[in-house]
Motif scaffolding. Structure first.
Motif, short mmCIF file in Angstrom:
data_model
loop_
_atom_site.label_atom_id
_atom_site.label_comp_id
_atom_site.label_asym_id
_atom_site.label_seq_id
_atom_site.Cartn_x
_atom_site.Cartn_y
_atom_site.Cartn_z
N ASN A 119 19.89 24.37 -11.95
CA ASN A 119 20.58 23.11 -11.66
C ASN A 119 21.96 23.37 -11.02
OD1 ASN A 119 18.64 21.22 -13.14
ND2 ASN A 119 19.23 22.65 -14.76
N LEU A 121 23.44 22.21 -8.35
CA LEU A 121 24.18 21.04 -7.86
C LEU A 121 24.84 20.30 -9.03
CD1 LEU A 121 25.02 19.29 -5.51
CD2 LEU A 121 22.87 18.02 -5.72
N LEU A 142 22.98 27.21 -5.11
CA LEU A 142 22.55 25.98 -4.45
C LEU A 142 22.04 26.28 -3.04
CD1 LEU A 142 22.27 22.91 -4.38
CD2 LEU A 142 24.67 22.78 -3.64
N LYS A 145 18.62 27.61 -3.28
CA LYS A 145 17.62 26.63 -3.70
C LYS A 145 17.40 25.54 -2.66
CE LYS A 145 16.44 23.58 -7.56
NZ LYS A 145 16.84 23.05 -8.88
N ASP A 146 18.49 25.05 -2.06
CA ASP A 146 18.39 23.93 -1.12
C ASP A 146 19.56 24.01 -0.13
OD1 ASP A 146 18.23 21.57 0.27
OD2 ASP A 146 17.89 20.32 -1.49
N PRO A 147 19.40 24.71 0.98
CA PRO A 147 20.52 24.89 1.91
C PRO A 147 21.06 23.58 2.48
CG PRO A 147 18.46 25.59 2.92
CD PRO A 147 18.17 25.36 1.48
N TRP A 148 20.18 22.58 2.63
CA TRP A 148 20.65 21.31 3.18
C TRP A 148 21.51 20.56 2.16
CZ3 TRP A 148 20.21 20.77 8.25
CH2 TRP A 148 19.27 21.55 8.91
N ALA A 149 21.20 20.70 0.89
CA ALA A 149 22.06 20.12 -0.14
C ALA A 149 23.40 20.84 -0.18
CB ALA A 149 21.37 20.20 -1.51
N ASP A 152 25.42 19.48 2.61
CA ASP A 152 25.97 18.17 2.24
C ASP A 152 27.18 18.33 1.31
OD1 ASP A 152 24.09 16.83 3.74
OD2 ASP A 152 22.70 16.53 2.05
N TRP A 153 27.10 19.31 0.39
CA TRP A 153 28.22 19.53 -0.53
C TRP A 153 29.50 19.90 0.24
CZ3 TRP A 153 29.35 18.55 -5.44
CH2 TRP A 153 30.46 19.19 -6.01
N TYR A 186 16.45 31.37 5.19
CA TYR A 186 15.97 30.18 5.91
C TYR A 186 16.39 30.25 7.39
CZ TYR A 186 15.77 28.36 1.10
OH TYR A 186 15.54 28.17 -0.24
N ASP A 189 15.63 27.13 9.52
CA ASP A 189 16.53 26.00 9.23
C ASP A 189 17.89 26.22 9.86
OD1 ASP A 189 14.68 24.57 7.79
OD2 ASP A 189 15.24 25.41 5.87
#
Length: 431
Positions: A119, A121, A142, A145-149, A152-153, A186, A189
């Motif tokens: 977790n 984020l 993060l 796990k989720d490069p786009w998140a 955004d951060w 990625y 991406d």
């Protein structure tokens, strides 16, 4: 793991009095409190090891250990809070207000010991809410796990700047972590993100990260990409990077990258500015990133080979040629001098002698330096005579009178050794 409570207590009775390891002590109490936390606390009560037991109890029962510490031993709440943060980040986030304010710092310290890969984020949001903003480990989790998140951060937390990607400090580190992670995990991406990004420093940084990934996985494709790069500055940096990566595995290919830097449209491997005057020149700036490292490595491997690549007959010696000559002379003056003696082109020899003169002068071998300067147009003699005058003016004067120099040149050097006193009257004193 199958030791009984009695076994653990017996082991501890012996182990505690000898040479100890913190890691072993941690494991003893993590296992002991798993079976009987109150027995572990009783065995250490009032001693220097009591904090281990309270900390380890929090690993197995965050709620029960906190309640017990608050009720029976408030001095140990800090140890419990640290253990809760270290082992139960999700429970801590949900019950943070139940921890006394004085112990919350310990809880946050325990929380930051490990990254929350499940977790990340939620962890970043929680840390931000509690004044902790510099948490590179959880941001990297993060990004994995989720490069786009993660992107955004960065955008949602710009810091002092309206442009989060221009921010210095924590955000610049987050950008570096994100791009590095995406380039390896990625790449598709990251390529898509780079295509969406307007021209500028950030786009170049993304493209550089993609190139790093390509070079690691497909060197041949990286070479082709460098050859087709429109920007000569970027092409130079990429050829340098390729050459350094191939120096051990494929030295011939590394020298080929050096040739790419030193010939044709990429031959200006510096970002310096040079201005020529009728009686000299001035320059400032330096080599492009990576160029100096590659050329230095190639010089150490085979200086004559890289010098031959840098020579362009009929053209003024380049900054790169002069740099290579100076480095070679500094690391092996004998072999460099032998190479210079083999040169028949007067223009090459003229520029190649200067590093020898400079090295010999720095070694206080002034007469040898002067003799080398005499083999060209004498322009390097000035660089010899000024330090020679300071170190050995009599030796300089003797050499000068015996030197095969025109009388007008001798007069100039005599004036260096013995400046003429000005015949102009002194100005009146200021009132």
């Amino acid at each position: 793991l199958d030791a009984s409570e009695r076994d653990i207590a017996a082991y501890w009775a012996t182990y505690q009095i000898g040479k100890r390891s913190n890691d072993i002590t941690d494991l003893v109490f993590l296992n002991w409190t798993r079976i009987n936390p109150r027995a572990a606390i009783a065995a250490t009560a009032g001693g220097k090891d009591e904090h281990y037991a309270w900390w380890a109890w929090a690993c197995h029962d965050p709620k029960g250990s906190l309640a017990a510490a608050l009720a029976a031993n408030p001095d140990r709440v800090n140890n419990v809070a640290w253990g809760i943060g270290e082992f139960h980040p999700e429970w801590l986030r949900a019950h943070f207000k139940e921890i006394p304010e004085a112990a919350r710092g310990n809880a946050l310290s325990g929380l930051s010991k490990w990254n929350d890969g499940e977790n990340p984020l939620e962890m970043l949001k929680f840390l931000k809410e509690n004044g902790e903003t510099d948490d590179a480990g959880n941001f990297k989790a993060l990004a994995l796990k989720d490069p786009w998140a993660a992107l955004d951060w960065i955008r949602e937390n710009p810091g002092r700047s309206n442009d989060p990607f221009a921010e210095r400090g924590a955000n610049s580190e987050r950008v570096r972590i994100l791009l590095s992670t995406m380039s390896t995990e990625y790449p598709d991406d990251l390529r898509r993100l780079a295509e969406q990004t307007p021209s500028g420093e950030l786009k170049r940084t993304m493209e550089a990260a993609l190139f790093d990934s390509l070079l690691a996985t497909d060197p041949a494709a990286a070479i082709e990409q460098a050859k087709t790069t429109d920007s000569s500055v970027i092409a130079i940096q990429r050829f340098s990077q390729i050459g350094l990566s191939l120096l051990k595995s494929d030295p011939d290919k590394a020298f080929e990258m050096g040739r790419n830097l030193l010939t044709g449209k990429l031959s200006n491997t510096s970002n310096s500015v040079e201005v020529d005057y009728p009686n000299g020149s001035s320059s400032w700036g330096g080599s492009l990133e990576g160029v100096t490292d590659l050329l230095s490595a190639l010089i150490a491997k085979d200086p004559a080979r890289i010098m031959a690549m840098a020579i362009r007959p009929g053209e003024k010696p380049s900054n790169s040629l002069n740099s290579i000559a100076n480095q070679w002379a500094a690391q092996d003056l004998v072999s460099y001098s032998q190479w210079v003696n083999q040169q028949t082109d007067p223009d090459i020899r003229q520029s190649a002698v200067a590093p020898i003169v400079n090295e010999l002068t720095q070694l206080n071998q002034f007469s040898e330096a002067a003799e080398w300067a005499m083999t060209t147009d004498h322009s390097s003699l000035n660089n010899v005579f000024y330090p020679w005058k300071q170190a050995d003016p009599e030796g300089a004067a003797v050499w000068l009178e015996n030197a095969n120099l025109p009388e007008n040149e001798k007069a100039l050097f005599r004036n260096i050794l013995h400046p003429k006193q000005s015949s102009e009257p002194a100005p009146p004193p200021e009132e």
